[in-house]
Write a protein that holds these residues in place. Sequence first.
Motif, PDB file in Angstrom:
ATOM      1  N   LEU A 287      45.644  44.524  39.675  1.00 22.56           N
ATOM      2  CA  LEU A 287      44.479  44.864  40.473  1.00 22.56           C
ATOM      3  C   LEU A 287      43.692  43.610  40.799  1.00 22.56           C
ATOM      4  CD1 LEU A 287      43.150  48.009  38.538  1.00 22.56           C
ATOM      5  CD2 LEU A 287      44.615  47.982  40.559  1.00 22.56           C
ATOM      6  N   GLY A 288      43.039  43.623  41.953  1.00 22.15           N
ATOM      7  CA  GLY A 288      42.168  42.525  42.338  1.00 22.15           C
ATOM      8  C   GLY A 288      40.718  42.894  42.092  1.00 22.15           C
ATOM      9  N   ALA A 320      40.789  47.399  45.144  1.00 20.81           N
ATOM     10  CA  ALA A 320      41.467  46.632  44.097  1.00 20.81           C
ATOM     11  C   ALA A 320      42.973  46.632  44.272  1.00 20.81           C
ATOM     12  CB  ALA A 320      41.096  47.195  42.721  1.00 20.81           C
ATOM     13  N   ALA A 321      43.525  47.625  44.975  1.00 22.02           N
ATOM     14  CA  ALA A 321      44.972  47.713  45.192  1.00 22.02           C
ATOM     15  C   ALA A 321      45.233  48.699  46.314  1.00 22.02           C
ATOM     16  CB  ALA A 321      45.681  48.139  43.906  1.00 22.02           C
ATOM     17  N   ASP A 322      46.486  48.742  46.771  1.00 24.00           N
ATOM     18  CA  ASP A 322      46.874  49.706  47.786  1.00 24.00           C
ATOM     19  C   ASP A 322      46.669  51.115  47.239  1.00 24.00           C
ATOM     20  OD1 ASP A 322      47.634  47.435  49.049  1.00 24.00           O
ATOM     21  OD2 ASP A 322      49.780  47.891  49.118  1.00 24.00           O
ATOM     22  N   GLY A 367      42.435  44.345  48.843  1.00 27.12           N
ATOM     23  CA  GLY A 367      41.579  43.363  49.487  1.00 27.12           C
ATOM     24  C   GLY A 367      40.870  43.873  50.722  1.00 27.12           C
ATOM     25  N   GLN A 368      41.181  45.086  51.180  1.00 31.34           N
ATOM     26  CA  GLN A 368      40.543  45.634  52.376  1.00 31.34           C
ATOM     27  C   GLN A 368      39.089  45.989  52.081  1.00 31.34           C
ATOM     28  OE1 GLN A 368      42.595  48.993  54.131  1.00 31.34           O
ATOM     29  NE2 GLN A 368      40.734  49.771  55.111  1.00 31.34           N
ATOM     30  N   MET A 395      39.832  45.050  32.428  1.00 34.58           N
ATOM     31  CA  MET A 395      40.169  43.632  32.348  1.00 34.58           C
ATOM     32  C   MET A 395      41.677  43.371  32.262  1.00 34.58           C
ATOM     33  SD  MET A 395      37.388  42.316  32.967  1.00 34.58           S
ATOM     34  CE  MET A 395      38.037  40.656  32.875  1.00 34.58           C
ATOM     35  N   PRO A 396      42.468  44.097  31.451  1.00 33.35           N
ATOM     36  CA  PRO A 396      43.915  43.830  31.433  1.00 33.35           C
ATOM     37  C   PRO A 396      44.574  44.014  32.787  1.00 33.35           C
ATOM     38  CG  PRO A 396      43.272  45.129  29.521  1.00 33.35           C
ATOM     39  CD  PRO A 396      42.092  45.080  30.414  1.00 33.35           C
ATOM     40  N   TYR A 397      44.000  44.874  33.629  1.00 32.13           N
ATOM     41  CA  TYR A 397      44.561  45.080  34.958  1.00 32.13           C
ATOM     42  C   TYR A 397      44.147  43.979  35.935  1.00 32.13           C
ATOM     43  CZ  TYR A 397      45.818  49.808  33.486  1.00 32.13           C
ATOM     44  OH  TYR A 397      46.361  50.883  32.844  1.00 32.13           O
ATOM     45  N   LEU A 398      43.034  43.298  35.627  1.00 30.29           N
ATOM     46  CA  LEU A 398      42.503  42.286  36.540  1.00 30.29           C
ATOM     47  C   LEU A 398      42.974  40.886  36.189  1.00 30.29           C
ATOM     48  CD1 LEU A 398      38.854  43.665  36.730  1.00 30.29           C
ATOM     49  CD2 LEU A 398      40.559  43.769  38.548  1.00 30.29           C
TER      50      LEU A 398
END
Length: 399
Positions: A287-288, A320-322, A367-368, A395-398
């Motif tokens: 994830l972003g 954060a993701a598609d 990112g959209q 946090m683990p996903y980022l």
Amino acid sequence: MFHRPTRAGALCMTATLTILAACSTSDLDWDLRGRPGGLSTAEAARAVSAPRPRADDRGIISYPTYQVAVARQGETVASLSSRLGLDATQVASYNALSPQNPLRAGEVVVLPQRVAAAPAMTPAPVMTAPGAASPGGIDVTAIATSALDRAGPATAPVAAAPAPAPVQSAATEPARHRVSRGETAYSIARSYNVSPKALADWNGLGPDLAIREGQYLMIPTASAPPPTVPANVTAVTVPGAGSPTPTPPSAAKPLPAESTTPASKPAGQPASPDMGAQRTQASASRLGFPVQGKIIRGYVKKKNDGIDISAAVGTPVAAAADGTVAAITQDTDQVPILVIRHPDNLLTVYANIDGIKVTKGASVKRGQPIAVVRAADPPFVHFEVRKGFESVDPMPYLQ
């Protein structure tokens, strides 16, 4: 709160709960009251409030400077006013209601003028749960007690005339607070250092603690005066004043002098590889970050089921993701909340946002831009990651 709460109505979350697999509100903190600087009722919960005085047989509680009336089952503002000999328009206007508004048993209205003691026919049971804006619960014990009182001796031919409302002392008269736009029961309770439950019990608020602009609320009084400080106890002063500062243990003896040599890289050792340059799509974080900023509050399950990221007002908030927009709703303060569903039953939640740029059901890319950061003090984005309906540490996903 970072913004003044504007309404304390029921959460309109039907669509969201369906999408989130019947997620309970205890698991998903839609109010976000645990966010930085948000409302905390811990101190109010520690303040013990006295029970609200009982009403007389007409449902009236009298104080030195005002009276309140407890409605009976099936009454409206107009019928209550007529029963007490008051002008319905004045009573309704004084309580931010209309004469035709129905009242549930136990609702409390503030009287614009005092009602003199007057006999009445056999009164209906008086509900003890107060409420200036919305109905409260029913005290079954009080109903049973009043019913026994009314029953009297089996041979009594005529019911006794109801007693007038005993006037409470000035020392126990609760303050009245008129609700302003943007206030909630929680913010009012916090400002008077009382618990929201006590405020609800005194005013008969419903489970959602709904109040309305212009409504009068009675502020619960304390059950007992605060304890006095004994004469032989020195008053507490500000830090550093009135008492010597103890010497810390580490200052009693100086540390021994040390001579160290900085570590050096052995000759001939190759330079460390640039792992960032070799980063692949598979090794990238799943994830972003929705915004770039400092994390001002971390994840604590059941208390803060996400992270709060500081960002300037108007900063774009990115997906954060598609995924697919699963829900767009609001918390009790009408602050938008957006939920995106991702593969593998993963959900991301974005709150304290504004200017939503997507619609429910729309597909989004990582990112959209989906919204912007809402004005607050300080401005931030609340971001949650949920596996099914259980919150997990983002946090683990980022990372």
